[in-house]
Design a protein around this motif. Structure first.
Motif, PDB file in Angstrom:
ATOM      1  N   PHE A   1      14.324  57.784  17.110  1.00 23.55           N
ATOM      2  CA  PHE A   1      13.712  57.714  18.429  1.00 23.55           C
ATOM      3  C   PHE A   1      12.186  57.779  18.326  1.00 23.55           C
ATOM      4  O   PHE A   1      11.480  57.137  19.111  1.00 23.55           O
ATOM      5  N   GLN A   2      11.671  58.534  17.365  1.00 24.01           N
ATOM      6  CA  GLN A   2      10.226  58.604  17.169  1.00 24.01           C
ATOM      7  C   GLN A   2       9.684  57.253  16.712  1.00 24.01           C
ATOM      8  O   GLN A   2       8.647  56.799  17.181  1.00 24.01           O
ATOM      9  N   GLU A   3      10.389  56.594  15.791  1.00 20.17           N
ATOM     10  CA  GLU A   3       9.948  55.281  15.318  1.00 20.17           C
ATOM     11  C   GLU A   3      10.002  54.240  16.427  1.00 20.17           C
ATOM     12  O   GLU A   3       9.187  53.320  16.458  1.00 20.17           O
ATOM     13  N   LEU A   4      10.970  54.367  17.321  1.00 18.70           N
ATOM     14  CA  LEU A   4      11.083  53.434  18.440  1.00 18.70           C
ATOM     15  C   LEU A   4      10.098  53.743  19.564  1.00 18.70           C
ATOM     16  O   LEU A   4       9.962  52.977  20.507  1.00 18.70           O
ATOM     17  N   GLY A   5       9.425  54.892  19.473  1.00 20.99           N
ATOM     18  CA  GLY A   5       8.462  55.275  20.483  1.00 20.99           C
ATOM     19  C   GLY A   5       9.092  55.875  21.729  1.00 20.99           C
ATOM     20  O   GLY A   5       8.486  55.896  22.793  1.00 20.99           O
ATOM     21  N   LEU A   6      10.319  56.374  21.600  1.00 20.90           N
ATOM     22  CA  LEU A   6      11.015  56.958  22.743  1.00 20.90           C
ATOM     23  C   LEU A   6      10.683  58.437  22.938  1.00 20.90           C
ATOM     24  O   LEU A   6      10.861  58.957  24.034  1.00 20.90           O
ATOM     25  N   VAL A   7      10.249  59.095  21.878  1.00 20.87           N
ATOM     26  CA  VAL A   7       9.847  60.502  21.969  1.00 20.87           C
ATOM     27  C   VAL A   7       8.522  60.669  21.236  1.00 20.87           C
ATOM     28  O   VAL A   7       8.144  59.852  20.404  1.00 20.87           O
ATOM     29  N   ASP A   8       7.827  61.744  21.538  1.00 27.50           N
ATOM     30  CA  ASP A   8       6.536  62.037  20.924  1.00 27.50           C
ATOM     31  C   ASP A   8       6.720  62.278  19.428  1.00 27.50           C
ATOM     32  O   ASP A   8       7.544  63.093  19.018  1.00 27.50           O
ATOM     33  N   PRO A   9       5.972  61.569  18.585  1.00 28.04           N
ATOM     34  CA  PRO A   9       6.144  61.731  17.139  1.00 28.04           C
ATOM     35  C   PRO A   9       5.749  63.108  16.615  1.00 28.04           C
ATOM     36  O   PRO A   9       6.204  63.514  15.559  1.00 28.04           O
ATOM     37  N   VAL A  10       4.906  63.833  17.323  1.00 26.56           N
ATOM     38  CA  VAL A  10       4.433  65.126  16.840  1.00 26.56           C
ATOM     39  C   VAL A  10       5.429  66.233  17.142  1.00 26.56           C
ATOM     40  O   VAL A  10       5.902  66.926  16.251  1.00 26.56           O
ATOM     41  N   ASP A  11       5.763  66.412  18.403  1.00 32.48           N
ATOM     42  CA  ASP A  11       6.643  67.526  18.739  1.00 32.48           C
ATOM     43  C   ASP A  11       7.829  67.093  19.598  1.00 32.48           C
ATOM     44  O   ASP A  11       8.383  67.885  20.331  1.00 32.48           O
ATOM     45  N   GLY A  12       8.196  65.817  19.501  1.00 30.27           N
ATOM     46  CA  GLY A  12       9.329  65.334  20.277  1.00 30.27           C
ATOM     47  C   GLY A  12      10.645  65.857  19.717  1.00 30.27           C
ATOM     48  O   GLY A  12      10.920  65.737  18.532  1.00 30.27           O
ATOM     49  N   ILE A  13      11.433  66.477  20.578  1.00 28.32           N
ATOM     50  CA  ILE A  13      12.727  67.006  20.186  1.00 28.32           C
ATOM     51  C   ILE A  13      13.786  66.309  21.024  1.00 28.32           C
ATOM     52  O   ILE A  13      13.645  66.212  22.247  1.00 28.32           O
ATOM     53  N   VAL A  14      14.811  65.828  20.386  1.00 30.48           N
ATOM     54  CA  VAL A  14      15.874  65.125  21.082  1.00 30.48           C
ATOM     55  C   VAL A  14      17.027  66.095  21.300  1.00 30.48           C
ATOM     56  O   VAL A  14      17.556  66.670  20.357  1.00 30.48           O
ATOM     57  N   ILE A  15      17.407  66.299  22.563  1.00 29.62           N
ATOM     58  CA  ILE A  15      18.507  67.210  22.883  1.00 29.62           C
ATOM     59  C   ILE A  15      19.349  66.604  24.000  1.00 29.62           C
ATOM     60  O   ILE A  15      18.968  65.628  24.635  1.00 29.62           O
ATOM     61  N   GLY A  16      20.495  67.197  24.233  1.00 30.53           N
ATOM     62  CA  GLY A  16      21.334  66.862  25.369  1.00 30.53           C
ATOM     63  C   GLY A  16      21.874  65.451  25.349  1.00 30.53           C
ATOM     64  O   GLY A  16      22.377  64.966  24.335  1.00 30.53           O
ATOM     65  N   GLU A  17      21.759  64.783  26.499  1.00 28.31           N
ATOM     66  CA  GLU A  17      22.325  63.450  26.668  1.00 28.31           C
ATOM     67  C   GLU A  17      21.673  62.437  25.741  1.00 28.31           C
ATOM     68  O   GLU A  17      22.331  61.509  25.270  1.00 28.31           O
ATOM     69  N   MET A  18      20.391  62.603  25.474  1.00 29.97           N
ATOM     70  CA  MET A  18      19.696  61.674  24.588  1.00 29.97           C
ATOM     71  C   MET A  18      20.237  61.782  23.163  1.00 29.97           C
ATOM     72  O   MET A  18      20.426  60.775  22.482  1.00 29.97           O
ATOM     73  N   LEU A  19      20.524  63.007  22.714  1.00 33.49           N
ATOM     74  CA  LEU A  19      21.103  63.209  21.394  1.00 33.49           C
ATOM     75  C   LEU A  19      22.521  62.643  21.339  1.00 33.49           C
ATOM     76  O   LEU A  19      22.901  61.992  20.361  1.00 33.49           O
ATOM     77  N   ALA A  20      23.307  62.843  22.394  1.00 33.22           N
ATOM     78  CA  ALA A  20      24.663  62.308  22.441  1.00 33.22           C
ATOM     79  C   ALA A  20      24.640  60.786  22.400  1.00 33.22           C
ATOM     80  O   ALA A  20      25.456  60.159  21.713  1.00 33.22           O
ATOM     81  N   PHE A  21      23.688  60.173  23.114  1.00 31.25           N
ATOM     82  CA  PHE A  21      23.556  58.719  23.098  1.00 31.25           C
ATOM     83  C   PHE A  21      23.201  58.222  21.697  1.00 31.25           C
ATOM     84  O   PHE A  21      23.778  57.260  21.199  1.00 31.25           O
ATOM     85  N   GLY A  22      22.251  58.886  21.051  1.00 28.19           N
ATOM     86  CA  GLY A  22      21.858  58.503  19.691  1.00 28.19           C
ATOM     87  C   GLY A  22      22.996  58.662  18.705  1.00 28.19           C
ATOM     88  O   GLY A  22      23.190  57.824  17.823  1.00 28.19           O
TER      89      GLY A  22
END
Length: 74
Positions: A12-33
């Motif tokens: 998601f960081q490489e795709l630019g969907l979350v902040d590369p520095v402190d972006g954390i993927v949780i919840g529905e976004m993690l389930a989708f990934g």
């Protein structure tokens, strides 16, 4: 060893969907990934090029014969 959450977050960081520095993927976004990652792995496993086999052949060798040849013309 990277966890599935680490792999999804990095993707998601490489795709630019979350902040590369402190972006954390949780919840529905993690389930989708995770769902997308599992589908990708299933497609890779279904490809003929990804199929592998370990085959152990047993042959009887003849004493005092050098070299031993194997195969359809051996």
């Amino acid at each position: 060893m990277a966890t599935h959450q680490d792999l999804i977050t990095a993707s998601f960081q490489e795709l630019g969907l979350v902040d590369p520095v402190d972006g954390i993927v949780i919840g529905e976004m993690l389930a989708f990934g995770l769902q997308k990652m599992n589908r990708m792995l299933d497609r890779w496993n279904a490809q003929r090029e990804a199929v592998w086999v370990e085959e152990f052949a047993s042959h009887t060798t003849t004493a005092n014969l050098n070299p031993h040849t194997f195969g359809p013309t051996g």
